[in-house]
Design an enzyme around this catalytic site. Structure first.
Site, PDB file in Angstrom:
ATOM      1  N   GLN A 161       9.082  46.258  59.972  1.00 42.98           N
ATOM      2  CA  GLN A 161       7.645  46.457  60.620  1.00 42.98           C
ATOM      3  C   GLN A 161       7.416  44.621  61.058  1.00 42.98           C
ATOM      4  OE1 GLN A 161       5.293  48.203  61.961  1.00 42.98           O
ATOM      5  NE2 GLN A 161       4.018  46.007  62.481  1.00 42.98           N
ATOM      6  N   PRO A 288       3.087  51.632  56.080  1.00 44.96           N
ATOM      7  CA  PRO A 288       1.825  51.021  55.765  1.00 44.96           C
ATOM      8  C   PRO A 288       0.935  51.196  57.108  1.00 44.96           C
ATOM      9  CG  PRO A 288       3.498  49.228  56.411  1.00 44.96           C
ATOM     10  CD  PRO A 288       4.146  50.546  56.515  1.00 44.96           C
ATOM     11  N   GLY A 290      -0.570  53.406  60.515  1.00 44.58           N
ATOM     12  CA  GLY A 290      -0.846  54.761  61.444  1.00 44.58           C
ATOM     13  C   GLY A 290       0.535  54.565  62.244  1.00 44.58           C
ATOM     14  N   GLY A 291       0.338  53.506  63.003  1.00 42.34           N
ATOM     15  CA  GLY A 291       1.446  53.735  64.025  1.00 42.34           C
ATOM     16  C   GLY A 291       1.942  52.317  64.617  1.00 42.34           C
ATOM     17  N   MET A 292       3.122  52.100  65.270  1.00 42.85           N
ATOM     18  CA  MET A 292       3.404  50.933  65.454  1.00 42.85           C
ATOM     19  C   MET A 292       4.077  51.012  66.923  1.00 42.85           C
ATOM     20  SD  MET A 292       3.541  47.683  65.525  1.00 42.85           S
ATOM     21  CE  MET A 292       4.303  46.526  66.672  1.00 42.85           C
ATOM     22  N   GLU A 293       3.780  50.336  67.915  1.00 50.01           N
ATOM     23  CA  GLU A 293       4.421  50.541  69.370  1.00 50.01           C
ATOM     24  C   GLU A 293       5.546  49.905  69.704  1.00 50.01           C
ATOM     25  OE1 GLU A 293       1.824  48.494  68.208  1.00 50.01           O
ATOM     26  OE2 GLU A 293       1.233  46.955  69.576  1.00 50.01           O
ATOM     27  N   HIS A 317      -2.657  56.167  71.616  1.00 48.08           N
ATOM     28  CA  HIS A 317      -2.594  54.952  71.279  1.00 48.08           C
ATOM     29  C   HIS A 317      -1.465  54.182  71.470  1.00 48.08           C
ATOM     30  CE1 HIS A 317      -4.778  51.131  69.391  1.00 48.08           C
ATOM     31  NE2 HIS A 317      -3.512  50.987  69.123  1.00 48.08           N
ATOM     32  N   GLU A 318      -0.535  54.414  70.677  1.00 49.33           N
ATOM     33  CA  GLU A 318       0.707  53.756  70.601  1.00 49.33           C
ATOM     34  C   GLU A 318       1.418  53.886  71.999  1.00 49.33           C
ATOM     35  OE1 GLU A 318       0.699  51.927  68.241  1.00 49.33           O
ATOM     36  OE2 GLU A 318      -0.356  52.932  66.732  1.00 49.33           O
ATOM     37  N   HIS A 321      -0.112  51.212  74.494  1.00 51.07           N
ATOM     38  CA  HIS A 321       0.552  49.962  74.179  1.00 51.07           C
ATOM     39  C   HIS A 321       1.481  49.787  75.156  1.00 51.07           C
ATOM     40  CE1 HIS A 321      -1.832  47.773  71.050  1.00 51.07           C
ATOM     41  NE2 HIS A 321      -1.553  48.851  70.133  1.00 51.07           N
ATOM     42  N   GLU A 340      -5.205  44.998  71.639  1.00 53.21           N
ATOM     43  CA  GLU A 340      -5.647  46.396  70.950  1.00 53.21           C
ATOM     44  C   GLU A 340      -7.013  46.890  71.436  1.00 53.21           C
ATOM     45  OE1 GLU A 340      -3.942  48.117  68.720  1.00 53.21           O
ATOM     46  OE2 GLU A 340      -2.765  46.610  68.309  1.00 53.21           O
ATOM     47  N   ASP A 397      -2.221  38.356  59.367  1.00 50.92           N
ATOM     48  CA  ASP A 397      -2.540  39.753  58.860  1.00 50.92           C
ATOM     49  C   ASP A 397      -4.111  39.631  58.365  1.00 50.92           C
ATOM     50  OD1 ASP A 397      -1.305  42.063  58.335  1.00 50.92           O
ATOM     51  OD2 ASP A 397      -1.377  41.748  56.246  1.00 50.92           O
ATOM     52  N   TYR A 405     -10.292  45.921  67.993  1.00 51.09           N
ATOM     53  CA  TYR A 405      -9.877  47.288  68.389  1.00 51.09           C
ATOM     54  C   TYR A 405     -11.324  47.746  69.137  1.00 51.09           C
ATOM     55  CZ  TYR A 405      -5.626  47.734  65.694  1.00 51.09           C
ATOM     56  OH  TYR A 405      -4.623  47.474  65.310  1.00 51.09           O
ATOM     57  N   ARG A 578      -0.160  54.210  53.610  1.00 47.91           N
ATOM     58  CA  ARG A 578      -1.032  53.750  54.785  1.00 47.91           C
ATOM     59  C   ARG A 578      -2.137  52.860  54.547  1.00 47.91           C
ATOM     60  NH1 ARG A 578      -3.362  57.730  59.783  1.00 47.91           N
ATOM     61  NH2 ARG A 578      -4.207  56.118  60.930  1.00 47.91           N
ATOM     62  N   LYS A 580      -4.724  51.658  55.527  1.00 45.71           N
ATOM     63  CA  LYS A 580      -6.134  52.148  56.106  1.00 45.71           C
ATOM     64  C   LYS A 580      -6.612  53.005  55.039  1.00 45.71           C
ATOM     65  CE  LYS A 580      -8.155  54.862  59.884  1.00 45.71           C
ATOM     66  NZ  LYS A 580      -8.169  55.609  60.778  1.00 45.71           N
TER      67      LYS A 580
HETATM   68  N1  BES Z   1      -0.209  47.307  66.751  1.00 44.26           N
HETATM   69  C1  BES Z   1      -0.989  48.120  65.758  1.00 44.26           C
HETATM   70  C2  BES Z   1      -0.310  47.903  64.274  1.00 44.26           C
HETATM   71  C3  BES Z   1      -0.622  46.410  63.815  1.00 44.26           C
HETATM   72  C4  BES Z   1      -1.692  45.576  64.189  1.00 44.26           C
HETATM   73  C5  BES Z   1       0.479  46.012  63.130  1.00 44.26           C
HETATM   74  C6  BES Z   1      -1.793  44.258  63.720  1.00 44.26           C
HETATM   75  C7  BES Z   1       0.330  44.567  62.475  1.00 44.26           C
HETATM   76  C8  BES Z   1      -0.423  43.841  62.925  1.00 44.26           C
HETATM   77  C9  BES Z   1      -0.969  49.573  66.185  1.00 44.26           C
HETATM   78  O1  BES Z   1      -0.826  49.645  67.402  1.00 44.26           O
HETATM   79  C10 BES Z   1      -1.982  50.252  65.616  1.00 44.26           C
HETATM   80  O2  BES Z   1      -3.236  49.817  66.097  1.00 44.26           O
HETATM   81  N2  BES Z   1      -2.221  50.990  64.766  1.00 44.26           N
HETATM   82  C11 BES Z   1      -3.205  51.631  64.375  1.00 44.26           C
HETATM   83  C12 BES Z   1      -3.258  52.887  64.527  1.00 44.26           C
HETATM   84  C13 BES Z   1      -4.220  53.139  65.793  1.00 44.26           C
HETATM   85  C14 BES Z   1      -4.683  54.587  66.152  1.00 44.26           C
HETATM   86  C15 BES Z   1      -5.649  52.327  65.656  1.00 44.26           C
HETATM   87  C16 BES Z   1      -3.185  51.737  62.734  1.00 44.26           C
HETATM   88  O3  BES Z   1      -1.780  51.739  61.993  1.00 44.26           O
HETATM   89  O4  BES Z   1      -3.792  52.234  61.927  1.00 44.26           O
HETATM   90 ZN    ZN Z   2      -2.458  49.108  68.383  1.00 40.81          ZN
END
Ligand code: BES
Ligand code: ZN
Length: 626
Positions: A161, A288, A290-293, A317-318, A321, A340, A397, A405, A578, A580
């Site tokens: 990641q 860790p 939800g998703g990574m693009e 979402h991904e 991106h 975002e 971070d 977002y 995760r 979140k």
């Molecule tokens: N690019 C982000 C993940 C991210 C953000 C990694 C900042 C490291 C630092 C990814 O696109 C994202 O926003 N993921 C969200 C899900 C989304 C539906 C809001 C997540 O992982 O919760």
């Molecule tokens: Zn995102």
């Protein structure tokens, strides 16, 4: 850092031999020169050396939990720099070779978050810089899983990641979003395992254990990605498909069956998908995020596989991106909302197209609630609630929150509602087109907006009051809010239940996961365990297959001491990594002495299942380490 910088500016800067500097964040649009900026989170000078291509040749050693090999950079030292500086974090450097000759390099002592700058002497016509290296024990990008931490529990697994600044912990690289390069890779893994990257995969399955990859489009380091495991592939249509562990593949394929249509929708909205294939990799549960693009290959958590496709907006979402972020990239992490906020806006437009306006308006309303909560917890005047952030001296971070977002996408919704959808959509198409494969600052965007949408319309400019959104705190008073009424019936049922109506009388026919989530979110702090039990008897929330609903339910269970849900919550916390979900649950536990004891016990037991970056945040929450 640069992009869009004019030739003159380049010459001036190279003559003085220093990096681009920008003054403190501006307070109005007009005084800003959008073409220059400094990225506080990289020590690399790759912007002035021009680092074009990476060839990675690495061996992934699952037993040793180490990656070892070489990174060969093709450079073009047009500005006659004396050294190339790359970012590294915890890497063990074995040797550095420039155009075939071993050179004496310097590895600085580490700076917190940023790692160690690697100084490599170069001359005017230096072309190839090879770094032979190994990853360290504290590689923040890497999660090495033992077989029992995977879904199928048979083979070890590795995934990376890299966002925001972790790529440097597995590749010596220019690790800032403002520096793009193409890459090729040769990756050697234990025979029988499959390797995947954010790139074209030239041989999907093979038994040599050697995989080759190619990414011909320039990407920033935070989009470098690798996964190694016992994976299988299932195609959805000619350009989309799913990778997952074998035991997960069919469920995953069902959940994501409409992803081909999603790509089509996205293209209709904002122009062609430029990355070739769009595949999804479902990771083991400890992921860790939800998703990574990652380009061409979204990485996602298995916790969105609900069985009923109710959480697929995360894929929208991904996918989005692929335009906002991967094509047009934030210049620094201070401009994170450009990645975002645009993506959430785009995500909801895709969902509107696929599922209808009621569905997407509910997403808008749930997002608005998230924004209110984030603003309340940061404080309404906190500077982290500005869209333009100031992360200087901090780990990105820590400062990247829901503000980017949810406040970000609301600004775009305001632009849409004020200028009209047709006009705004045309503007966005031209924005993606004009800035494709570029890196832009907030100020560049604002200028683009000024010339492309607002033009000389002073009434429109006044109505929008963009300065307040970008360089001001909280939720501006002209923030649009939709979908609130859609939840009226849910609010009414909750009220009735709270005033004594039995749970089984709740009129819930055809409620979606969004409605259930809203139903639970609105529960008051004083809810009694007996009321929780009633709800559970009627709706079996403790065993919900929807991870968002389950997460909210466990949060309420902690708050109300509803012990019956604890074994299921422990299972949830033991597998799902995760952040979140983990952070609010552990935070809520820490609010009472009993809860604190439980948090410490559970964290000690399951910590090893969490990703290094999730551990970093939980160390603060549970162990109060800083
Ligand atoms: N690019 C982000 C993940 C991210 C953000 C990694 C900042 C490291 C630092 C990814 O696109 C994202 O926003 N993921 C969200 C899900 C989304 C539906 C809001 C997540 O992982 O919760
Ligand atoms: Zn995102």
């Amino acid at each position: 850092m640069l992009k869009n910088a004019g030739i003159v500016l380049l010459i001036v800067v190279s003559l003085v031999g220093c990096r681009f500097k920008k003054k403190t964040p501006p307070s109005t649009l007009k005084v800003v020169d959008p073409k220059v900026w400094v990225d506080e989170h990289t020590q690399s000078n790759a912007d002035s050396v021009s680092v074009k291509h990476l060839h990675l040749d690495i061996k992934v050693e699952m037993d040793k939990k180490q990656i070892a090999g070489s990174a060969l950079w093709t450079i073009s030292n047009n500005h006659k720099q004396k050294e190339l500086i790359l970012d590294t974090y915890g890497l063990i450097i074995d040797s550095v070779i420039v155009d075939g000759n071993s050179v004496s390099y310097q590895l600085d002592s580490p700076i917190k978050f940023l790692g160690s700058a690697l100084h490599i002497p170069i001359v005017e016509n230096s072309k190839f810089v090879a770094i032979h290296y190994k990853t360290g024990l504290n590689a923040r990008a890497l999660q090495w899983l033992d077989p029992q931490q995977t879904h199928d529990k048979k083979f070890p697994f590795l995934y990376t990641q890299s966002e925001a600044i972790y790529a440097r912990s597995w590749i010596p690289c220019p690790d800032g979003p403002g520096m793009r390069f193409t890459y090729t890779a040769r990756v050697s893994v234990p025979k029988g395992l499959m390797a995947l990257m954010s790139a074209e995969n030239t041989d999907i399955v093979n038994d040599t254990g050697i995989y080759h990859f190619k990414m011909n489009l320039p990407i920033p380091a935070y989009l470098m990605a690798l996964a190694v495991g016992d994976l299988a592939f299932s195609g959805i249509d000619e350009r989309t498909g799913v990778y997952a562990e074998k035991g997960m593949l069919e469920k995953a394929r069902y959940e994501f069956e409409n992803v081909g249509r999603m790509v089509g929708c996205a293209e209709q909205l904002y122009g062609p998908y430029r990355w070739g294939r769009y595949d999804i990799l479902v990771l083991p549960p400890g992921f860790p995020l939800g998703g990574m693009e990652n380009p061409r290959l979204t990485f996602c958590t298995p916790s969105i596989i609900a069985g009923d496709r109710s959480l697929v907006s995360l894929i929208a979402h991904e996918l989005a991106h692929s335009w906002s972020g991967n094509l047009v990239t934030n210049a620094t992490w201070n401009d994170f909302w450009l990645n975002e906020g645009f993506t959430v806006y785009f995500e909801r437009r895709i969902m509107e197209q696929l599922m209808g306006e009621t569905y997407s308006d509910m997403l808008w309303e749930l997002g608005y609630q998230d924004l209110e909560n984030t603003v309340a917890s940061l404080g309404p005047t906190h500077k982290d609630t500005w869209l333009k952030l100031n992360l200087k001296g901090r780990d990105p971070d820590d400062g990247l929150t829901d503000i980017a977002y949810e406040k970000g996408c609301l600004l775009l919704r305001l632009l849409e509602k004020t200028a009209g959808r047709d006009r705004f959509d045309k503007f966005l198409v031209s924005y993606f087109d004009a800035n494709a494969f570029k890196t832009i600052t907030t100020e560049t965007f604002l200028n683009f907006l000024d010339t492309g949408l607002i033009k000389n319309d002073t009434v429109l400019r006044k109505k929008l009051n963009i300065d307040e959104w970008v360089y001001g705190p909280g939720i501006p008073s002209n923030a649009p809010r939709a979908g609130r009424d859609l939840f009226n019936k849910v609010d009414a049922q909750r009220e009735k239940f709270l005033s004594g109506m039995p749970a089984e009388k709740i009129a819930f026919v055809h409620w979606s996961a969004h409605e259930w989530l809203h139903f639970l979110r609105g529960m008051p702090p004083g809810l009694m365990p007996s009321q929780m039990a009633q709800l559970d008897d009627a709706f079996n929330f403790t065993n919900s297959g929807n991870s968002e609903v389950a997460d909210m339910w466990f949060f309420l269970a902690i708050r109300t001491n509803y012990y019956q849900a604890y074994p299921a919550m422990e299972r949830f916390l033991s597998t799902i990594g995760r952040r979140k979900f983990l952070e609010p649950l552990y935070q809520e536990m820490m609010l009472s002495p009993n809860g604190e004891e439980m948090a410490k016990r559970l964290y000690a037991k399951y910590r090893k299942n969490y990703h290094p970056i999730a551990q970093e945040s939980l160390n603060e929450i549970v162990l109060k380490l800083n």
